[in-house]
Design an enzyme around this catalytic site. Structure first.
Site, PDB file in Angstrom:
ATOM      1  N   HIS A 122      19.112 -70.547  -9.630  1.00  0.00           N
ATOM      2  CA  HIS A 122      20.191 -71.351  -9.854  1.00  0.00           C
ATOM      3  C   HIS A 122      19.962 -72.427 -11.078  1.00  0.00           C
ATOM      4  O   HIS A 122      19.080 -72.972 -10.967  1.00  0.00           O
ATOM      5  CB  HIS A 122      21.050 -72.134  -8.865  1.00  0.00           C
ATOM      6  CG  HIS A 122      21.836 -70.927  -7.983  1.00  0.00           C
ATOM      7  ND1 HIS A 122      22.149 -71.466  -6.911  1.00  0.00           N
ATOM      8  CD2 HIS A 122      22.216 -69.748  -8.340  1.00  0.00           C
ATOM      9  CE1 HIS A 122      22.951 -70.156  -6.313  1.00  0.00           C
ATOM     10  NE2 HIS A 122      23.000 -69.237  -7.078  1.00  0.00           N
ATOM     11  N   HIS A 139      18.948 -75.793 -10.623  1.00  0.00           N
ATOM     12  CA  HIS A 139      17.411 -76.147  -9.971  1.00  0.00           C
ATOM     13  C   HIS A 139      16.483 -75.561 -11.025  1.00  0.00           C
ATOM     14  O   HIS A 139      15.291 -75.956 -10.823  1.00  0.00           O
ATOM     15  CB  HIS A 139      17.553 -75.307  -8.745  1.00  0.00           C
ATOM     16  CG  HIS A 139      18.112 -75.884  -7.758  1.00  0.00           C
ATOM     17  ND1 HIS A 139      17.652 -76.444  -6.626  1.00  0.00           N
ATOM     18  CD2 HIS A 139      19.510 -75.708  -7.411  1.00  0.00           C
ATOM     19  CE1 HIS A 139      18.688 -77.142  -5.874  1.00  0.00           C
ATOM     20  NE2 HIS A 139      19.753 -76.564  -6.393  1.00  0.00           N
ATOM     21  N   GLU A 154      18.399 -80.457   1.031  1.00  0.00           N
ATOM     22  CA  GLU A 154      19.803 -80.571   0.361  1.00  0.00           C
ATOM     23  C   GLU A 154      20.710 -80.870   1.228  1.00  0.00           C
ATOM     24  O   GLU A 154      20.387 -80.220   2.443  1.00  0.00           O
ATOM     25  CB  GLU A 154      20.086 -79.327  -0.601  1.00  0.00           C
ATOM     26  CG  GLU A 154      19.335 -79.353  -1.928  1.00  0.00           C
ATOM     27  CD  GLU A 154      20.059 -78.237  -2.687  1.00  0.00           C
ATOM     28  OE1 GLU A 154      20.888 -77.649  -2.324  1.00  0.00           O
ATOM     29  OE2 GLU A 154      19.657 -78.308  -4.051  1.00  0.00           O
TER      30      GLU A 154
END
Lengths: 600, 641
Positions: free
Chosen positions: A73, A76, A205
């Site tokens: 993603h 990231h 996260e």
């Protein structure tokens, strides 16, 4: 031998905010960057992390030992070419095979939108993406990669998106585990979980920190019901997605539903990436879940009958349809175009299957905003239905709690979440596991003190001797004590017996002895006196080693006792007690007993 | 450390290593050459075969020889783990893990497991689809075996020959496999760490490192340095081994694989052009991928574009599909293709363009779609069972056809024996990509193991080529040879073990420098051992002893082991010692020189101190405070260890 600290330092974006991840970890003297994401909500310099936080004037390559990317993603990995090519970093970058395959495609896609369509400058070029990918070292699951002599990393399956990984970073006996988002529900896989590796810090996260989501099946049913209802009343369904990841799973879901219900409304998938994306899924099928893997020889799950490629002109077609369009947060591109077209009709529906970053249209409509300001001061009335389904596989509270139970970290560190929600989770973790939980803000450093034990090479002889003393089974009441000498030479630490230490260091032993003379009167002959002493000692001191040696001495443990008499007076005896520095403990005991015997 | 050698076959090894109280089996290859003693199993009734005289056609059971019935050497239930190096070396797994009491774990990579499963499935399928009306076992009796004709009479250990396993046994055996990735460190009971390394021979093939903190054993099995489809061999991780166990070298040391591949292609093209068919007996995975890739490039130039290629095996489809999904186990070139994304092997394109077709067997679709002339890849390479038997019967009588042997495991003459007389052309192009002697000596020079252990076959030139001293291992020190059933004591002494000093204890240590750069500290600690890991903790302070009235009682108890006094080293210098004595008020000292040192007479105290190079003797009567003072003064000059 001393305390070493592990530092975690989230760069702008990764702290108490969702948007982009970039974390710097210092552990055992090594500096590791975890993820290198870009913020989708900004269009200016704030889009990339501020790398000047790391070093003011030195080169990144000199400071960083490696960079690890958790998944493809863009929040990231989006800043990776910027960091490696524009700021300048030549060290190793680690990511899994699927991430390495897909990441450059998404980067190129994003570059095209920003540079070619929006005409922005000061952005990385195609060549930079290629050069950056050349620095990437692919990771296999569970492979232990030795970055250098001291630093090793190991990847675990994370089940977030194709190729997502948790990483275990280890320097000596200190370690950190970093995980994006553990998808608890994706455990239908090889080994979605981590060993009980007891890291010093677990970094996770916490995007969905407060949601404890209902079961995946429920959400799937809910999703299908909503799509079906909209289609029935002749509406259009827009599902903004990212090209890879959740999109494929939703496609499989709709495909089977269409098949079962015999539905005729068309399903489209926008962007040319689709076919390619599905191909990736097929070739990296070992990275998907067990069900898909098992049947892949008979049937390729990623060849769809009902799902067709989307053309821009289809958006104006009458009648119901379902369209998957990129990107997922409605911030640009095709999904936004379609949204603008369909927003005015209340029969239509948009389903947001993932999290939306602040500042994006996706975020605004999810927060109930019904009038959107578009470019050129135009406003857009949002009449269509807005639905949110948390299909995005970010970690939720339950997943994080379970991960903690598995890995048993000593400290917990939360990033990539909203402050209030993180606070809630922090409380929950501290209460349930009684471990410290940190949640540093952007640019803030969290310092966690680790207390590593010191590895030493022990001589097997010494260890075995001590083990033998303690008996075959450990006795909690009687700890096995061992005594030895630690030799510290250069980088080696060796624990050996004192005798061996002398030998190894080439030293001579220095004998320190003591002798004490005791005068006494005794009518017996010398040997008889000695024998009396012997029998008496033996009867009083049970459990001690007492020997009568043939050379005319008695030994109590290591104390030597001799008797001699003067030539003139055979009754005047001299008792000689002699012992070494190491063996003098029982001297007093022995002396007292002997004296008591003689003066009786 | 001991090595039990259960197989004498150098390329189908089976060894058991005992190391630090773990029992590790290295591979379990199945030597199937014994099937050559049996008649082929035809798919359709063959009047010719059933009328053959002399051969024991009345039997018809196909048995597979198990590596060795190891029970006499070792109890199989004591094996803790089995490490598999490649899918060819795991075919005996069900014999080891089933019905033996085995409770351990098997470690293998994912491709090894998946393809190994396919190969086992194939063999079971070949056997089960031709059920035998009767089977005999009596002939295995030694008395009866003696009366049997031909090579059977001389076959050794026929009682170890076993019937083929069932699919149920295969599944049960494979359920014990735990998957590992290259360079993954697997802890066994906290005592030993094992780790697979890429060996470059086949998909997922591995060599293994078995090590503790201080000892390292490398197990090298089936490795290749040639560039074929698998990931290249990891050589550097083999460095610094104490012992390197070397097995699985090439069976064809004189045949160059590249040359053989060329010969394969040219013979194939020649036969097709002349209107004949080509039969390639092969395994369903491995070299076949390279053959297909080679043909893919060759087809156009040899104008074979229209010739159909058939791959017939119950696992043909799975094997072709599986080969495409193991990107991380492939060589760099193929990995890059996957990134595009394109299938790594070109046989995907051959299938798409209908040049290559695969069928589960000759029955069904194949019989209707089959066109000649064609090329058929099918098993089993022993020509004793599988669809290949049918093609031998079908094509054997025509000299237009050719059979090309590519697998090196079976002697092609023996394989062909039951089909004689044969008109079909026969070409022998064995392709064995494993290390040859030249490569292996270069490798060993590079990684420098202290000792090499290998099958005895590698320590002498082959019987048929006794003059070729280049076809053997010549090493200094010479390798330790093993043969079937031998037990080797590996030359290995363990001296050190790893312990961890807990921070509290570590902080309390007082190091003192003995020499520049060398410090020592005496350590007294409690050893905690858990899961084979040892930690050292501070000795807990003994609870204060309550002042006891019964003093005598205390003496009756055995001595409590206190921290012993350290050993001393160094010497006491006379002048400095005298000066120190003076400082402490001892002034009347008479010094007397002796042969070995000095005697100090402290006249006021009536005490003697004998100072020598390596000893000090304090003779002091009944004056405890003085003795203690003197002791402490002497200790000031000495080092404590």
């Amino acid at each position: 031998i001393g305390k070493i600290t592990g530092c975690v330092f989230p760069l702008q974006g990764a702290g108490q905010d969702v948007g982009r991840s970039c974390i710097l970890v210092s552990i055992g003297g090594k500096n590791i960057m975890l993820d290198c994401g870009m913020h989708m909500g900004y269009n200016d310099d704030r889009r990339f992390p501020d790398f000047s936080y790391i070093t003011q004037n030195g080169r990144l390559t000199d400071f960083l030992d490696c960079v690890i990317i958790s998944h493809f993603h863009l929040d990231h990995c989006g800043a990776l070419p910027y960091m490696s090519e524009m700021v300048g970093y030549d060290g190793p970058i680690y990511m899994t095979h699927p991430t390495k395959a897909i990441c450059p495609i998404l980067l190129e896609d994003f570059r095209k939108i920003t540079v070619d369509k929006k005409g922005e400058t000061n952005f990385f070029t195609s060549q930079m993406i290629k050069d950056c990918m050349k620095k990437v070292v692919p990771l296999n699951l569970h492979q232990t990669v030795q970055v250098d002599d001291e630093l090793e990393i190991k990847a675990y399956y994370a089940g977030h998106v194709l190729g997502a990984a948790m990483v275990h970073i280890k320097v000596g006996s200190e370690s950190v585990v970093y995980t994006v988002s553990v998808n608890k529900y994706a455990k239908s896989h090889i080994s979605a979980w981590i060993d009980k590796c007891r890291p010093d810090i677990l970094i996770s996260e916490s995007t969905y920190a407060t949601t404890i989501r209902d079961s995946k099946r429920c959400r799937e049913r809910d999703f299908l019901k909503k799509v079906h209802e909209t289609i029935e009343r002749g509406g259009k369904v827009l599902i903004p997605v990212f090209a890879l990841g959740r999109a494929q799973e939703l496609c499989i879901l709709l495909e089977t539903f269409w098949e079962r219900m015999n539905l005729k409304a068309p399903i489209y998938f926008s962007t040319g990436l689709t076919e390619k994306a599905n191909h990736y899924y097929k070739l990296f099928i070992t990275w998907t879940n067990q069900k898909i893997r098992k049947t892949f020889v008979q049937r390729n799950m990623f060849e769809f009958k009902h799902i067709k490629a989307f053309d821009r002109s289809y958006a104006d077609n009458p009648g119901p349809m379902v369209v998957f369009a990129t990107p997922g947060m409605l911030h640009a591109g095709q999904s936004l175009q379609i949204f603008k077209k369909w927003a005015g009709n209340e029969k239509n529906m948009v389903i947001m299957p993932g999290y939306c970053v602040q500042g994006t249209i996706g975020h605004k409509i999810l927060n109930g905003q019904r009038k959107l300001e578009m470019e050129g001061r135009a406003t857009l009335d949002v009449k269509l239905q807005v639905e949110y389904m948390s299909f995005s596989a970010h970690a939720d509270a339950k997943g994080i709690m379970q991960l903690i139970r598995m890995a048993e970290p000593r400290n917990m560190l939360l990033v990539h979440g909203e402050a209030v929600k993180m606070e809630f989770l922090k409380g929950k973790i501290e209460q349930e596991f009684s471990i410290d939980c940190y949640m540093p803000a952007n640019g803030e450093t969290a310092t966690v003190t680790t207390n590593p034990s010191v590895p030493v090479d022990i001589s097997l002889n010494l260890l075995k001797r001590e083990m033998a003393l303690g008996g075959p089974l450990p006795d909690p009441k009687k700890p096995r004590t061992m005594h030895g000498t630690l030799i510290m030479k250069e980088n080696s630490l060796k624990l050996v017996s004192s005798e061996q230490a002398l030998k190894e260091l080439g030293l001579n032993e220095h004998q320190l002895r003591f002798t004490c003379r005791v005068q006494l009167q005794d009518p017996h002959s010398d040997p008889d006196t000695l024998h009396r002493i012997y029998t008496h000692l033996k009867s009083v001191l049970k459990g001690y080693t007492i020997q009568h040696l043939p050379d005319g001495t008695v030994m109590v443990e290591s104390i030597v006792i001799k008797v001699s008499s003067s030539a003139e007076d055979t009754n005047a005896k001299v008792l000689l007690l002699s012992w070494s520095y190491q063996g003098g403990e029982y001297f007093f005991t022995a002396l007292c007993i002997v004296k008591r015997l003689m003066y009786q | 450390m001991k090595l039990y050698c259960l197989s004498g076959h150098p390329t189908l090894p089976c060894n058991v290593l005992k190391f630090k109280s773990t029992t590790i089996m290295l591979d379990c290859g199945l030597d199937t050459t014994s099937v050559l003693n049996f008649l082929p199993l035809p798919l359709v009734h063959s009047p010719r075969l059933s009328k053959l005289p002399g051969w024991i056609s009345k039997d018809g059971t196909i048995n597979l020889e198990k590596v060795l019935d190891a029970r006499e050497l070792l109890d199989l239930s004591t094996i803790d783990v089995i490490l598999i190096s490649n899918y060819h070396c795991m075919m005996a797994l069900p014999y080891i893990t089933e019905h033996t009491g085995f409770t351990g774990t098997v470690y293998a990579t994912e491709p090894t497991l998946q393809i190994g499963r396919l190969l086992m499935e194939e063999v079971v399928n070949f056997m089960e689809r031709v059920p035998k009306a009767q089977s005999a076992t009596c002939w295995k009796n030694k008395e009866i075996q003696r009366m049997l004709p031909g090579p059977l009479k001389d076959a050794v250990d026929v009682w170890t020959w076993k019937r083929c396993y069932s699919m149920q046994e295969v599944n049960s055996a494979l359920s014990k496999v735990q998957l590992v990735g290259y360079s993954q460190k697997v802890e066994l009971f906290g005592a030993v760490q094992v780790s697979p390394l890429s060996s470059g021979y086949s998909l997922g093939s591995s060599n293994w490192i078995i090590q503790s903190h201080h000892e390292k054993v490398s197990y090298v099995s089936g490795s290749s340095l040639l560039t074929t489809h698998p990931q290249p061999m990891d050589q550097s991780s083999l460095k610094n081994s104490d012992v390197l166990i070397l097995t699985g070298l090439t069976q064809m040391p004189t045949a160059n694989p590249d040359g053989m591949l060329g010969e394969f292609c040219s013979n194939l093209a020649m036969t097709i052009r002349a209107g004949g068919n080509v039969l390639v007996p092969c395994y369903s995975s491995g070299v076949i991928y390279d053959l297909l890739e080679c043909l893919y490039q060759f087809i156009e130039s040899a104008s074979l574009g229209t010739t159909p290629f058939y791959f017939i095996s119950p696992v043909a489809n799975s094997s072709l599909e599986f080969s495409q999904i193991f990107a991380e186990w492939l060589c760099h070139n193929k990995q890059t293709k996957v990134y595009l994304p394109e299938p790594p092997f070109p046989h995907a394109e051959l299938i798409q363009t209908n040049k290559l077709k695969h069928y589960p067997s000759i029955h069904g679709d194949f019989s209707s779609e089959f066109r000649q002339p064609c090329v058929v890849f099918t098993g089993h390479p022993s020509l004793r069972f599988g669809d290949v038997v049918h093609f031998m019967e079908l094509w054997g009588k025509s000299s237009l056809n050719t059979i090309i042997f590519t697998e090196p495991d079976f002697s092609y003459l023996d394989a062909l024996a039951p089909y004689q007389p044969l008109a079909m052309k026969c070409v022998y192009c064995p392709i064995d990509t494993r290390l040859n002697f030249h490569q292996v000596s270069k490798l060993l020079k590079e990684v420098q193991p202290l000792h090499v252990v290998c099958p005895e076959q590698y320590t002498q030139p082959p019987l048929t080529q006794s003059h070729r001293s280049d076809l053997m291992l010549e090493l200094q020190p010479p390798p330790m040879p093993y043969r079937r059933c031998s037990v080797l004591n590996l030359p290995f002494r363990r001296r050190y073990e790893r312990v961890y000093i807990l921070p509290e204890l570590a902080n309390s240590l007082v190091p003192s420098e003995i020499k520049p750069g060398v410090s020592v500290a005496t350590v007294s600690a409690v050893v905690h051992s858990k899961d084979n890991k040892h930690t050292l903790q501070s000795v807990p302070k003994p609870p204060p002893v309550a002042p006891s009235k019964k003093r005598k009682r205390v003496m009756d108890e055995p001595p409590v082991v206190l921290a012993p006094k350290p050993l001393l080293s160094g010497a006491v210098p006379l002048e400095a010692f005298l000066a120190t004595l003076q400082k402490h008020g001892i002034t009347e000292v008479k010094v007397e020189e002796t042969a070995d040192g000095h005697i100090l007479h402290l006249q006021a105290e009536d005490t003697l101190i004998q100072l020598e190079e390596d000893g000090t003797h304090i003779v002091c009567d009944n004056n405890e405070p003085l003795r203690t003072t003197l002791r402490d003064l002497v200790l000031r000059f000495l080092q404590k260890l």
